[in-house]
Write a protein that holds these residues in place. Sequence first.
Motif, PDB file in Angstrom:
ATOM      1  N   GLY A   1       3.499   4.871  -4.961  1.00 55.78           N
ATOM      2  CA  GLY A   1       4.538   4.059  -5.579  1.00 55.78           C
ATOM      3  C   GLY A   1       4.199   3.612  -6.986  1.00 55.78           C
ATOM      4  N   THR A   2       2.915   3.422  -7.262  1.00 58.50           N
ATOM      5  CA  THR A   2       2.476   3.051  -8.607  1.00 58.50           C
ATOM      6  C   THR A   2       2.966   4.042  -9.646  1.00 58.50           C
ATOM      7  N   HIS A   3       2.983   5.326  -9.291  1.00 61.41           N
ATOM      8  CA  HIS A   3       3.276   6.375 -10.274  1.00 61.41           C
ATOM      9  C   HIS A   3       4.724   6.853 -10.259  1.00 61.41           C
ATOM     10  N   VAL A   4       5.434   6.601  -9.147  1.00 60.17           N
ATOM     11  CA  VAL A   4       6.821   7.081  -9.093  1.00 60.17           C
ATOM     12  C   VAL A   4       7.831   5.955  -9.233  1.00 60.17           C
ATOM     13  N   GLY A   5       7.405   4.713  -8.954  1.00 59.75           N
ATOM     14  CA  GLY A   5       8.333   3.599  -9.053  1.00 59.75           C
ATOM     15  C   GLY A   5       9.333   3.594  -7.911  1.00 59.75           C
ATOM     16  N   PRO A   6      10.249   2.632  -7.908  1.00 61.54           N
ATOM     17  CA  PRO A   6      11.252   2.550  -6.841  1.00 61.54           C
ATOM     18  C   PRO A   6      12.317   3.634  -6.972  1.00 61.54           C
ATOM     19  N   GLY A   7      13.017   3.881  -5.876  1.00 61.81           N
ATOM     20  CA  GLY A   7      14.149   4.814  -5.902  1.00 61.81           C
ATOM     21  C   GLY A   7      13.801   6.250  -5.599  1.00 61.81           C
ATOM     22  N   GLY A   8      12.527   6.538  -5.323  1.00 61.59           N
ATOM     23  CA  GLY A   8      12.147   7.904  -4.984  1.00 61.59           C
ATOM     24  C   GLY A   8      12.430   8.208  -3.522  1.00 61.59           C
ATOM     25  N   ILE A   9      12.679   9.478  -3.209  1.00 62.75           N
ATOM     26  CA  ILE A   9      12.839   9.909  -1.822  1.00 62.75           C
ATOM     27  C   ILE A   9      11.978  11.141  -1.592  1.00 62.75           C
ATOM     28  N   ALA A  10      11.527  11.336  -0.352  1.00 59.60           N
ATOM     29  CA  ALA A  10      10.638  12.460  -0.064  1.00 59.60           C
ATOM     30  C   ALA A  10      10.844  12.944   1.358  1.00 59.60           C
ATOM     31  N   ILE A  11      10.554  14.216   1.566  1.00 55.60           N
ATOM     32  CA  ILE A  11      10.545  14.794   2.905  1.00 55.60           C
ATOM     33  C   ILE A  11       9.288  15.634   3.053  1.00 55.60           C
ATOM     34  N   ALA A  12       8.628  15.516   4.210  1.00 53.62           N
ATOM     35  CA  ALA A  12       7.435  16.305   4.513  1.00 53.62           C
ATOM     36  C   ALA A  12       7.674  17.033   5.830  1.00 53.62           C
ATOM     37  N   PHE A  13       7.259  18.298   5.887  1.00 57.35           N
ATOM     38  CA  PHE A  13       7.565  19.123   7.063  1.00 57.35           C
ATOM     39  C   PHE A  13       6.649  20.338   7.073  1.00 57.35           C
ATOM     40  N   PHE A  14       6.673  21.048   8.204  1.00 58.95           N
ATOM     41  CA  PHE A  14       6.022  22.341   8.316  1.00 58.95           C
ATOM     42  C   PHE A  14       7.120  23.403   8.299  1.00 58.95           C
TER      43      PHE A  14
ATOM     44  N   TYR B   1       6.119  -3.776  -4.688  1.00 52.92           N
ATOM     45  CA  TYR B   1       7.185  -3.362  -5.603  1.00 52.92           C
ATOM     46  C   TYR B   1       7.692  -4.527  -6.448  1.00 52.92           C
ATOM     47  N   ASP B   2       7.665  -5.717  -5.892  1.00 51.97           N
ATOM     48  CA  ASP B   2       8.052  -6.894  -6.669  1.00 51.97           C
ATOM     49  C   ASP B   2       7.104  -7.081  -7.852  1.00 51.97           C
ATOM     50  N   LEU B   3       5.798  -6.944  -7.596  1.00 49.99           N
ATOM     51  CA  LEU B   3       4.813  -7.064  -8.674  1.00 49.99           C
ATOM     52  C   LEU B   3       4.921  -5.894  -9.651  1.00 49.99           C
ATOM     53  N   LEU B   4       5.154  -4.707  -9.117  1.00 50.13           N
ATOM     54  CA  LEU B   4       5.232  -3.514  -9.971  1.00 50.13           C
ATOM     55  C   LEU B   4       6.379  -3.629 -10.976  1.00 50.13           C
ATOM     56  N   ILE B   5       7.533  -4.059 -10.516  1.00 50.61           N
ATOM     57  CA  ILE B   5       8.708  -4.173 -11.381  1.00 50.61           C
ATOM     58  C   ILE B   5       8.499  -5.222 -12.470  1.00 50.61           C
TER      59      ILE B   5
ATOM     60  N   SER C   1       5.563  -6.153 -13.741  1.00 53.30           N
ATOM     61  CA  SER C   1       4.369  -5.909 -14.555  1.00 53.30           C
ATOM     62  C   SER C   1       4.653  -4.973 -15.727  1.00 53.30           C
ATOM     63  N   ASP C   2       4.087  -5.290 -16.884  1.00 48.11           N
ATOM     64  CA  ASP C   2       4.215  -4.413 -18.052  1.00 48.11           C
ATOM     65  C   ASP C   2       3.278  -3.218 -17.960  1.00 48.11           C
ATOM     66  N   LYS C   3       2.165  -3.406 -17.241  1.00 47.12           N
ATOM     67  CA  LYS C   3       1.179  -2.342 -17.077  1.00 47.12           C
ATOM     68  C   LYS C   3       1.148  -1.869 -15.630  1.00 47.12           C
ATOM     69  N   LEU C   4       0.798  -0.595 -15.460  1.00 48.49           N
ATOM     70  CA  LEU C   4       0.653  -0.089 -14.108  1.00 48.49           C
ATOM     71  C   LEU C   4      -0.585  -0.706 -13.455  1.00 48.49           C
ATOM     72  N   PRO C   5      -0.519  -0.986 -12.156  1.00 46.74           N
ATOM     73  CA  PRO C   5      -1.713  -1.454 -11.459  1.00 46.74           C
ATOM     74  C   PRO C   5      -2.732  -0.318 -11.329  1.00 46.74           C
ATOM     75  N   ILE C   6      -3.915  -0.667 -10.919  1.00 47.04           N
ATOM     76  CA  ILE C   6      -4.982   0.315 -10.727  1.00 47.04           C
ATOM     77  C   ILE C   6      -5.255   0.436  -9.230  1.00 47.04           C
ATOM     78  N   THR C   7      -5.249   1.660  -8.724  1.00 47.97           N
ATOM     79  CA  THR C   7      -5.596   1.884  -7.322  1.00 47.97           C
ATOM     80  C   THR C   7      -7.023   2.422  -7.248  1.00 47.97           C
ATOM     81  N   SER C   8      -7.765   1.986  -6.244  1.00 49.19           N
ATOM     82  CA  SER C   8      -9.174   2.361  -6.112  1.00 49.19           C
ATOM     83  C   SER C   8      -9.443   2.987  -4.751  1.00 49.19           C
ATOM     84  N   GLN C   9     -10.366   3.926  -4.732  1.00 49.29           N
ATOM     85  CA  GLN C   9     -10.720   4.653  -3.520  1.00 49.29           C
ATOM     86  C   GLN C   9     -11.488   3.778  -2.534  1.00 49.29           C
ATOM     87  N   ILE C  10     -11.547   4.228  -1.298  1.00 52.84           N
ATOM     88  CA  ILE C  10     -12.353   3.576  -0.268  1.00 52.84           C
ATOM     89  C   ILE C  10     -13.808   4.013  -0.466  1.00 52.84           C
ATOM     90  N   ASN C  11     -14.736   3.071  -0.390  1.00 53.78           N
ATOM     91  CA  ASN C  11     -16.136   3.427  -0.668  1.00 53.78           C
ATOM     92  C   ASN C  11     -16.847   3.932   0.590  1.00 53.78           C
TER      93      ASN C  11
END
Length: 283
Positions: free
Chosen positions: A267-280, A48-52, A54-64
Motif C-alpha cells: 500500500g505504501t507504493h500503490v496508494g488507495p484505490g488499487g485492485i488486484a487478483i491472484a490465481f493459478f 491509509y489514514d497516515l499515508l494520505i 503524510s507528505d513523505k512515503l513511510p519506510i517499511t523494514s524487513q523482519i530480522n
Amino acid sequence: MIRIITDTASDFSVEEAKELNITLLPMLISFDNDTYLDRFELSTDEFYDLLIKSDKLPITSQINPATFEEEFKKAKEANDDVIVITMSSELSGTYQSACIAASEYDNVYVVDTKEVTIGEQCIIRYALTLIEQGLPVEKIYEILLEMVDKVKIVALLDTLEYLKKGGRISPTVAFAGAILSIKPAVTVTDGKVEIIGKARGSKNGNNFLIQTIQKCGGIDFSKPVLLAYSGTDRTLLDQYIRDSKSLWEDHIKEEDIKVFNIGSTVGTHVGPGGIAIAFFPLG
C-alpha cells in the motif's frame, strides 16, 4: 506437526492467521519517528489514514533473523517441522533473514514466493491444503517450489501519486496521468513489479485485467483465487467483480469470493484505490 510461518506482506488479517494456525510475523512500518508493527500495532485503516496525510512515503523494514530464530526454537522444542513462506526476495530482505536463521535448523524449510500480498497468500493457502492431505514436509516443500512459478497476480492502480512520491515516475508523468485518468496495470515477474499496460479510466482498466487473465488461459478454481483492494473503500473492486462476472459465474458465487485489504508493504507504493487478483492459471 507442520508449522507455517509468514510475514504480514501476505496481507492475512491477524484474526484469520490465528484461525488457520499460521504464525504471522510483522513487517515494520515507520512514519517519521514513529515505528509500528504492521497489522499488530497499526491497522490497515490507520495506515491509509497516515499515508494520505503524510507528505513523505513511510519506510517499511524487513523482519530480522532473530525474530525468525525465536519461532524456530519454539518449533524445535515442540518437535514440529516449519515451512517459512515469504514475500519476494527481490522486494525485501525478509527471505534472506529467514534463510540466515534457518541455517542452524534441519527442520526448517524456506520458500521465496517471488510474490507479495495475495500472490504470496495463494502459495500459503495452497501449502495448507497439502498439509491437510498429510504429505510429508519435504514433499510439500518440493511442490511449493514448483508452484511459486505458476501463481499470477495482476493489479490496477487508481493513482500515480505514490509512484511519483517513491521516485518511480516523474511529477510530469504523474500529472499527465491524473489529467487523462490513466490507470497503470502491474504484475510481478521473477519477483519484481512490472507495468504491463495502461488504461484510460476504470472501465477500460477492468477490461484490461479481464483480457490479461484470459491470455493466461483462465483461472484454475480448484486452487486459491483471491482478490484485494488498497485503501479503506472497496467500491472499485466491487465494480471489477461485476464487470468480470463472466470469469466467475460458472465457478463460484460472488459472496464466496475471498477479498482482502492490501496492507502497508504494498500500500505504501500503490496508494488507495488499487485492485488486484491472484490465481493459478489453467493448464
